[in-house]
Write a protein that holds these residues in place. Structure first.
Motif, PDB file in Angstrom:
ATOM      1  N   PHE A   1     -44.963 -10.306 -17.540  1.00 38.76           N
ATOM      2  CA  PHE A   1     -45.138 -10.962 -18.838  1.00 38.76           C
ATOM      3  C   PHE A   1     -46.550 -10.749 -19.372  1.00 38.76           C
ATOM      4  O   PHE A   1     -46.747 -10.385 -20.542  1.00 38.76           O
ATOM      5  CB  PHE A   1     -44.849 -12.458 -18.701  1.00 38.76           C
ATOM      6  N   ALA A   2     -47.543 -10.976 -18.508  1.00 41.97           N
ATOM      7  CA  ALA A   2     -48.939 -10.840 -18.928  1.00 41.97           C
ATOM      8  C   ALA A   2     -49.253  -9.404 -19.329  1.00 41.97           C
ATOM      9  O   ALA A   2     -49.933  -9.161 -20.333  1.00 41.97           O
ATOM     10  CB  ALA A   2     -49.867 -11.298 -17.797  1.00 41.97           C
ATOM     11  N   ALA A   3     -48.759  -8.446 -18.550  1.00 41.12           N
ATOM     12  CA  ALA A   3     -49.013  -7.040 -18.864  1.00 41.12           C
ATOM     13  C   ALA A   3     -48.330  -6.630 -20.163  1.00 41.12           C
ATOM     14  O   ALA A   3     -48.895  -5.872 -20.966  1.00 41.12           O
ATOM     15  CB  ALA A   3     -48.546  -6.157 -17.713  1.00 41.12           C
ATOM     16  N   THR A   4     -47.107  -7.126 -20.380  1.00 40.10           N
ATOM     17  CA  THR A   4     -46.385  -6.801 -21.614  1.00 40.10           C
ATOM     18  C   THR A   4     -47.117  -7.355 -22.825  1.00 40.10           C
ATOM     19  O   THR A   4     -47.314  -6.656 -23.832  1.00 40.10           O
ATOM     20  CB  THR A   4     -44.957  -7.358 -21.568  1.00 40.10           C
ATOM     21  N   LEU A   5     -47.534  -8.632 -22.740  1.00 44.52           N
ATOM     22  CA  LEU A   5     -48.264  -9.249 -23.852  1.00 44.52           C
ATOM     23  C   LEU A   5     -49.585  -8.522 -24.111  1.00 44.52           C
ATOM     24  O   LEU A   5     -49.934  -8.228 -25.263  1.00 44.52           O
ATOM     25  CB  LEU A   5     -48.522 -10.723 -23.539  1.00 44.52           C
ATOM     26  N   SER A   6     -50.305  -8.212 -23.035  1.00 42.70           N
ATOM     27  CA  SER A   6     -51.580  -7.494 -23.182  1.00 42.70           C
ATOM     28  C   SER A   6     -51.362  -6.111 -23.777  1.00 42.70           C
ATOM     29  O   SER A   6     -52.102  -5.671 -24.663  1.00 42.70           O
ATOM     30  CB  SER A   6     -52.276  -7.374 -21.820  1.00 42.70           C
ATOM     31  N   GLY A   7     -50.329  -5.418 -23.280  1.00 41.45           N
ATOM     32  CA  GLY A   7     -50.039  -4.075 -23.777  1.00 41.45           C
ATOM     33  C   GLY A   7     -49.672  -4.076 -25.253  1.00 41.45           C
ATOM     34  O   GLY A   7     -50.117  -3.207 -26.014  1.00 41.45           O
ATOM     35  N   VAL A   8     -48.865  -5.047 -25.677  1.00 43.94           N
ATOM     36  CA  VAL A   8     -48.480  -5.146 -27.092  1.00 43.94           C
ATOM     37  C   VAL A   8     -49.712  -5.396 -27.959  1.00 43.94           C
ATOM     38  O   VAL A   8     -49.881  -4.785 -29.023  1.00 43.94           O
ATOM     39  CB  VAL A   8     -47.438  -6.259 -27.287  1.00 43.94           C
ATOM     40  N   LEU A   9     -50.593  -6.292 -27.507  1.00 48.96           N
ATOM     41  CA  LEU A   9     -51.798  -6.600 -28.273  1.00 48.96           C
ATOM     42  C   LEU A   9     -52.722  -5.386 -28.358  1.00 48.96           C
ATOM     43  O   LEU A   9     -53.230  -5.058 -29.441  1.00 48.96           O
ATOM     44  CB  LEU A   9     -52.537  -7.775 -27.633  1.00 48.96           C
ATOM     45  N   VAL A  10     -52.947  -4.725 -27.236  1.00 51.94           N
ATOM     46  CA  VAL A  10     -53.827  -3.558 -27.235  1.00 51.94           C
ATOM     47  C   VAL A  10     -53.240  -2.445 -28.106  1.00 51.94           C
ATOM     48  O   VAL A  10     -53.959  -1.823 -28.913  1.00 51.94           O
ATOM     49  CB  VAL A  10     -54.049  -3.046 -25.795  1.00 51.94           C
ATOM     50  N   ALA A  11     -51.938  -2.195 -27.975  1.00 55.74           N
ATOM     51  CA  ALA A  11     -51.300  -1.156 -28.783  1.00 55.74           C
ATOM     52  C   ALA A  11     -51.347  -1.518 -30.272  1.00 55.74           C
ATOM     53  O   ALA A  11     -51.577  -0.650 -31.123  1.00 55.74           O
ATOM     54  CB  ALA A  11     -49.853  -0.954 -28.336  1.00 55.74           C
ATOM     55  N   GLY A  12     -51.127  -2.800 -30.584  1.00 58.02           N
ATOM     56  CA  GLY A  12     -51.185  -3.245 -31.973  1.00 58.02           C
ATOM     57  C   GLY A  12     -52.557  -3.029 -32.589  1.00 58.02           C
ATOM     58  O   GLY A  12     -52.678  -2.567 -33.732  1.00 58.02           O
TER      59      GLY A  12
ATOM     60  N   THR B   1     -42.948 -18.562 -14.526  1.00 60.11           N
ATOM     61  CA  THR B   1     -43.075 -18.725 -13.084  1.00 60.11           C
ATOM     62  C   THR B   1     -43.537 -17.418 -12.440  1.00 60.11           C
ATOM     63  O   THR B   1     -43.147 -16.326 -12.862  1.00 60.11           O
ATOM     64  CB  THR B   1     -41.733 -19.152 -12.459  1.00 60.11           C
ATOM     65  N   ASP B   2     -44.366 -17.552 -11.423  1.00 61.90           N
ATOM     66  CA  ASP B   2     -44.881 -16.374 -10.716  1.00 61.90           C
ATOM     67  C   ASP B   2     -43.959 -16.042  -9.554  1.00 61.90           C
ATOM     68  O   ASP B   2     -44.335 -16.084  -8.391  1.00 61.90           O
ATOM     69  CB  ASP B   2     -46.300 -16.634 -10.236  1.00 61.90           C
ATOM     70  N   GLU B   3     -42.721 -15.688  -9.889  1.00 61.33           N
ATOM     71  CA  GLU B   3     -41.715 -15.352  -8.888  1.00 61.33           C
ATOM     72  C   GLU B   3     -41.382 -13.863  -8.992  1.00 61.33           C
ATOM     73  O   GLU B   3     -41.322 -13.302 -10.089  1.00 61.33           O
ATOM     74  CB  GLU B   3     -40.446 -16.179  -9.099  1.00 61.33           C
ATOM     75  N   PRO B   4     -41.145 -13.223  -7.854  1.00 66.50           N
ATOM     76  CA  PRO B   4     -40.782 -11.800  -7.900  1.00 66.50           C
ATOM     77  C   PRO B   4     -39.306 -11.614  -8.243  1.00 66.50           C
ATOM     78  O   PRO B   4     -38.473 -12.461  -7.932  1.00 66.50           O
ATOM     79  CB  PRO B   4     -41.075 -11.328  -6.477  1.00 66.50           C
ATOM     80  N   PHE B   5     -39.000 -10.541  -8.930  1.00 65.31           N
ATOM     81  CA  PHE B   5     -37.598 -10.188  -9.119  1.00 65.31           C
ATOM     82  C   PHE B   5     -37.412  -8.720  -8.768  1.00 65.31           C
ATOM     83  O   PHE B   5     -38.341  -7.921  -8.837  1.00 65.31           O
ATOM     84  CB  PHE B   5     -37.118 -10.499 -10.533  1.00 65.31           C
ATOM     85  N   ASP B   6     -36.198  -8.413  -8.392  1.00 67.46           N
ATOM     86  CA  ASP B   6     -35.880  -7.110  -7.813  1.00 67.46           C
ATOM     87  C   ASP B   6     -35.526  -6.108  -8.898  1.00 67.46           C
ATOM     88  O   ASP B   6     -34.625  -6.334  -9.708  1.00 67.46           O
ATOM     89  CB  ASP B   6     -34.699  -7.281  -6.843  1.00 67.46           C
ATOM     90  N   VAL B   7     -36.257  -4.983  -8.923  1.00 66.41           N
ATOM     91  CA  VAL B   7     -35.938  -3.885  -9.838  1.00 66.41           C
ATOM     92  C   VAL B   7     -35.717  -2.637  -8.993  1.00 66.41           C
ATOM     93  O   VAL B   7     -36.657  -1.971  -8.559  1.00 66.41           O
ATOM     94  CB  VAL B   7     -37.074  -3.645 -10.853  1.00 66.41           C
ATOM     95  N   MET B   8     -34.476  -2.345  -8.714  1.00 66.27           N
ATOM     96  CA  MET B   8     -34.109  -1.171  -7.908  1.00 66.27           C
ATOM     97  C   MET B   8     -34.835  -1.183  -6.561  1.00 66.27           C
ATOM     98  O   MET B   8     -35.354  -0.167  -6.096  1.00 66.27           O
ATOM     99  CB  MET B   8     -34.404   0.121  -8.674  1.00 66.27           C
ATOM    100  N   GLY B   9     -34.892  -2.365  -5.951  1.00 65.90           N
ATOM    101  CA  GLY B   9     -35.506  -2.493  -4.638  1.00 65.90           C
ATOM    102  C   GLY B   9     -36.994  -2.723  -4.655  1.00 65.90           C
ATOM    103  O   GLY B   9     -37.604  -2.910  -3.599  1.00 65.90           O
ATOM    104  N   VAL B  10     -37.605  -2.713  -5.843  1.00 67.85           N
ATOM    105  CA  VAL B  10     -39.039  -2.955  -5.976  1.00 67.85           C
ATOM    106  C   VAL B  10     -39.248  -4.354  -6.538  1.00 67.85           C
ATOM    107  O   VAL B  10     -38.690  -4.695  -7.584  1.00 67.85           O
ATOM    108  CB  VAL B  10     -39.699  -1.913  -6.900  1.00 67.85           C
ATOM    109  N   PHE B  11     -40.033  -5.177  -5.846  1.00 71.49           N
ATOM    110  CA  PHE B  11     -40.263  -6.550  -6.274  1.00 71.49           C
ATOM    111  C   PHE B  11     -41.492  -6.614  -7.180  1.00 71.49           C
ATOM    112  O   PHE B  11     -42.580  -6.158  -6.820  1.00 71.49           O
ATOM    113  CB  PHE B  11     -40.450  -7.465  -5.058  1.00 71.49           C
ATOM    114  N   ILE B  12     -41.276  -7.194  -8.377  1.00 68.67           N
ATOM    115  CA  ILE B  12     -42.324  -7.296  -9.386  1.00 68.67           C
ATOM    116  C   ILE B  12     -42.482  -8.749  -9.784  1.00 68.67           C
ATOM    117  O   ILE B  12     -41.495  -9.462  -9.995  1.00 68.67           O
ATOM    118  CB  ILE B  12     -41.995  -6.441 -10.623  1.00 68.67           C
TER     119      ILE B  12
END
Length: 293
Positions: free
Chosen positions: A142-153, A125-136
């Protein structure tokens, strides 16, 4: 300050996805010296193939496996049928061949799967969640994590494995690699197969965000500023260039857009790349080319 951090984080997450798109270009260029203009069409074809197969009632993972097989076969077929016949031809001939491939693949996608716009759901879901007052955004993370893992791999693959070292040897000097027994044709086929896999992942992520439509081929053009900033032959450069473009695009949209006008996010990365070309044409991680005259 909190709003600035939210904008910056959003831009950086989008930048990682740009890096994934740019990686498809880097892989081909490193191994064969070909700028693959057809990468955008491959991204579109992958997303359209997956969503069309899934709509037939095929379970998600089976549809993913089938699409992966199709993209790998397509990458190998492009290398064997088209580009292998153009070895040692002028670079402009290879470039024009990939432009022709781009239009052919787009037409093939329309012929096989139709021209309708499709939604693509990955279950995130494209919902924001709060990380120390910053909404992400959950999807962006998820997309950035998957992309980052693939690029790093893939970066580790190039640096640490025997096949990766062979790929780097081919990138440095085709004739020298051939003289020590590295099979160029096999290497090129593997690279195009991996590029097909990268196109599938990029197509699914961007298709989920924007919808599976022919505008996806335009998203891939954002990889050009990434390549100019990072360097056409550098995997780390694709990562850094993507982060710069993603953050710069988002900051320009939010802070300069109200003064300059709407749509700045569409052209700002290209202006940034143009300025960068005047200062360091080979990119941050690119190699300087010195020719004797």
């Amino acid at each position: 300050m909190q709003f600035f951090i939210e904008v910056m984080v959003g831009g950086l997450l989008a930048g990682v996805m740009y890096s994934l798109v740019a990686l498809g270009f880097v892989l081909i260029y490193k191994a064969s010296g070909v700028f693959n203009f057809a990468q955008g069409a491959l991204v579109l074809f992958a997303a359209l193939t997956f969503v069309s197969i899934e709509k037939m009632g095929v379970p998600f993972w089976i549809a993913l496996a089938i699409t992966l097989g199709i993209m790998v076969l397509m990458g190998v077929a492009i290398e064997r049928i088209v580009l292998r016949r153009l070895v040692n031809q002028p670079p402009i001939s290879l470039f024009m061949a990939t432009i022709g491939l781009s239009f052919f693949i787009e037409g093939l996608a329309q012929t096989v799967w139709g021209t309708e716009v499709h939604g693509l759901e990955l279950g995130i879901t494209d919902e924001p969640f709060d990380v120390m007052g910053v909404f992400i955004s959950k999807f962006d993370l998820f997309a950035a994590t998957l992309s980052g893992v693939l690029v790093a791999g893939l970066a580790l693959f190039f640096q640490k494995t025997k096949l990766g070292r062979a790929l780097r040897a081919v990138a440095d000097d085709h004739q020298a690699a051939l003289s020590v027994g590295i099979p160029l044709k096999h290497i090129w086929a593997i690279v195009w197969a991996v590029a097909g896999f990268v196109a599938l992942v990029a197509g699914m992520l961007w298709g989920s965000r924007l919808g599976v439509q022919f505008a996806l081929t335009l998203v891939v053009l954002k990889a050009l500023p990434v390549l100019i900033l990072g360097g056409f032959t550098s995997v780390p450069g694709a990562i850094v260039g993507g982060l710069i473009v993603g953050a710069g695009e988002k900051l320009a949209e939010v802070y300069l857009g109200p003064f300059i006008g709407g749509g700045i996010e569409n052209w700002f990365p290209y202006m940034l790349a143009l300025v960068f070309l005047l200062v360091r044409p080979e990119g941050l991680f690119g190699e300087r080319h010195i020719e004797r005259v």
